[in-house]
Scaffold this active site. Sequence first.
Site, PDB file in Angstrom:
ATOM      1  N   ASP A  18       0.841  -1.208   0.000  1.00  0.00           N
ATOM      2  CA  ASP A  18       0.000   0.000   0.000  1.00  0.00           C
ATOM      3  C   ASP A  18       0.868   1.246   0.000  1.00  0.00           C
ATOM      4  OD1 ASP A  18      -2.280   1.496   0.059  1.00  0.00           O
ATOM      5  OD2 ASP A  18      -2.771   1.095   2.157  1.00  0.00           O
ATOM      6  N   TRP A  23       3.017   7.938  -2.355  1.00  0.00           N
ATOM      7  CA  TRP A  23       4.439   8.140  -2.674  1.00  0.00           C
ATOM      8  C   TRP A  23       4.552   9.095  -3.864  1.00  0.00           C
ATOM      9  CZ3 TRP A  23       7.675   7.596  -6.808  1.00  0.00           C
ATOM     10  CH2 TRP A  23       9.058   7.552  -6.546  1.00  0.00           C
ATOM     11  N   GLU A  65     -11.718  -5.358  -5.677  1.00  0.00           N
ATOM     12  CA  GLU A  65     -12.339  -4.034  -5.493  1.00  0.00           C
ATOM     13  C   GLU A  65     -11.599  -2.942  -6.283  1.00  0.00           C
ATOM     14  OE1 GLU A  65     -11.699  -6.100  -2.723  1.00  0.00           O
ATOM     15  OE2 GLU A  65     -13.781  -6.774  -2.832  1.00  0.00           O
ATOM     16  N   ASN A  66     -10.389  -3.241  -6.743  1.00  0.00           N
ATOM     17  CA  ASN A  66      -9.601  -2.220  -7.464  1.00  0.00           C
ATOM     18  C   ASN A  66     -10.219  -1.823  -8.812  1.00  0.00           C
ATOM     19  OD1 ASN A  66      -6.300  -3.307  -6.288  1.00  0.00           O
ATOM     20  ND2 ASN A  66      -7.633  -1.673  -5.530  1.00  0.00           N
ATOM     21  N   ARG A 186       1.487  -5.078   6.139  1.00  0.00           N
ATOM     22  CA  ARG A 186       0.926  -4.030   5.282  1.00  0.00           C
ATOM     23  C   ARG A 186       1.803  -2.797   5.399  1.00  0.00           C
ATOM     24  NH1 ARG A 186      -5.239  -2.661   4.135  1.00  0.00           N
ATOM     25  NH2 ARG A 186      -4.929  -0.908   2.725  1.00  0.00           N
ATOM     26  N   ARG A 192      -5.403  -2.348   8.236  1.00  0.00           N
ATOM     27  CA  ARG A 192      -6.603  -3.082   7.803  1.00  0.00           C
ATOM     28  C   ARG A 192      -6.157  -4.304   7.012  1.00  0.00           C
ATOM     29  NH1 ARG A 192      -7.880   2.030   6.295  1.00  0.00           N
ATOM     30  NH2 ARG A 192      -7.066   1.737   4.196  1.00  0.00           N
TER      31      ARG A 192
HETATM   32  C1  FPP Z   1      -1.670   0.237  -3.422  1.00  0.00           C
HETATM   33  O1  FPP Z   1      -1.264   1.555  -3.532  1.00  0.00           O
HETATM   34  C2  FPP Z   1      -1.122  -0.579  -4.489  1.00  0.00           C
HETATM   35  C3  FPP Z   1      -1.864  -1.183  -5.476  1.00  0.00           C
HETATM   36  C4  FPP Z   1      -3.317  -1.041  -5.562  1.00  0.00           C
HETATM   37  C5  FPP Z   1      -1.257  -1.979  -6.522  1.00  0.00           C
HETATM   38  C6  FPP Z   1       0.069  -2.612  -6.238  1.00  0.00           C
HETATM   39  C7  FPP Z   1       0.699  -2.890  -7.537  1.00  0.00           C
HETATM   40  C8  FPP Z   1       2.028  -2.844  -7.812  1.00  0.00           C
HETATM   41  C9  FPP Z   1       3.058  -2.635  -6.788  1.00  0.00           C
HETATM   42  C10 FPP Z   1       2.531  -3.031  -9.192  1.00  0.00           C
HETATM   43  C11 FPP Z   1       2.189  -4.302  -9.900  1.00  0.00           C
HETATM   44  C12 FPP Z   1       2.406  -5.548  -9.141  1.00  0.00           C
HETATM   45  C13 FPP Z   1       3.207  -6.596  -9.502  1.00  0.00           C
HETATM   46  C14 FPP Z   1       3.202  -7.869  -8.708  1.00  0.00           C
HETATM   47  C15 FPP Z   1       4.119  -6.538 -10.649  1.00  0.00           C
HETATM   48  P1  FPP Z   1      -2.382   2.676  -3.629  1.00  0.00           P
HETATM   49  O2  FPP Z   1      -2.512   3.064  -5.048  1.00  0.00           O
HETATM   50  O3  FPP Z   1      -3.653   2.211  -2.984  1.00  0.00           O
HETATM   51  O4  FPP Z   1      -1.701   3.806  -2.792  1.00  0.00           O
HETATM   52  P2  FPP Z   1      -2.427   4.948  -1.942  1.00  0.00           P
HETATM   53  O5  FPP Z   1      -3.177   4.247  -0.829  1.00  0.00           O
HETATM   54  O6  FPP Z   1      -1.273   5.742  -1.447  1.00  0.00           O
HETATM   55  O7  FPP Z   1      -3.313   5.699  -2.884  1.00  0.00           O
END
Ligand code: FPP
Length: 248
Positions: A18, A23, A65-66, A186, A192
Site C-alpha cells: 500500500d 508516494w 475491489e480495485n 501491510r 486493515r
Molecule cells: C496500493 O497503492 C497498491 C496497489 C493497488 C497496486 C500494487 C501494484 C504494484 C506494486 C505493481 C504491480 C504488481 C506486480 C506484482 C508486478 P495505492 O494506489 O492504494 O496507494 P495509496 O493508498 O497511497 O493511494
Amino acid sequence: MSKIQSRPVPAHVAIIMDGNGRWANARGLPRTMGHRKGVEAVREAVRTAGGAGVRYLTLFAFSSENWRRPEEEVSDLMGLLKMFIRRDLADLHRENVRIRVIGDRDGLRSDILPLLVEAEETTWNNTGITLVIAFNYGARDEMARAVRALAIDVANGRLRPEEITPACISARLDTAGIPDPDLILRTSGEERLSNFLLWQGAYSELMFVPELWPDFTRDVFLSALERYAARERRFGGLSPQPRAVAGS
Ligand code: FPP
C-alpha cells in the site's frame, strides 16, 4: 545474501503493498509513477525474501475491489503486471522462483490470462521461493467460490454435508497446497486487512509498517523479519512452559 542466523524465519510472508499513490503525490507525480516504482520494490522484495529463507511470498497486486478505480489507473496497473511478467519471467525462472497466481480468473482480459498461465507453467517445477501473485483477488469472493465448489460436490453426491471440515474448505481455496501465511504485513501505516487472505490468516502475525510500498527496501523488509522473529506464536495454546527438571 544474508540469512537471519538461527532465528525463526516465516515460511510464508504475505504483503499488502500500500502507498504507491501517496508516494507519487508527495513528489507531485502522477499515481502511475508510484505504481511503477512499486514494481521495483516488488523485485527487491522477492530477492530479499528468497535470500532470507522465506519459502512463499504472496503479494496483493490487484484486488477485486480495485476495478472501482478510474479506468486509466486500472489500465496502468494491468499494463504494469503484463510488463512485469514479460520482462521478469526469464530472470525469475533463472533464479528458480516458482510463480502461482490466486484470484478469480473468470472474465480476465484475454491479454492478461495467458501471460499468468504461462508464468505458472514455465516455473512449475522450480524449487526456490514461490511468488504468489494475488490478482483480481478478494478473500470473500475466494470463499464464495470455494463454497460453491463444495455445494456442487454435495449436490453430485461426492460429499456428505457432515463430512465438510475446515480442510475441505482450504482444499477448495485458490491457495490450496500453500501453507497459511505466518506473517501478513501491510505498508503505508494503514491498519486493515482489506479482504486479503481472511481464511488463511486466522493465526497469522499481523505487522503494519509506516513505509510506503515504493520505500519498502531490503533493510525495511529484513527489520520486519527481525521483529517477527521476536514474537511468540501460540495458535490458541499456552506459552511453552519451562520443562520440569527430572526428579523435582
Ligand atoms: C496500493 O497503492 C497498491 C496497489 C493497488 C497496486 C500494487 C501494484 C504494484 C506494486 C505493481 C504491480 C504488481 C506486480 C506484482 C508486478 P495505492 O494506489 O492504494 O496507494 P495509496 O493508498 O497511497 O493511494
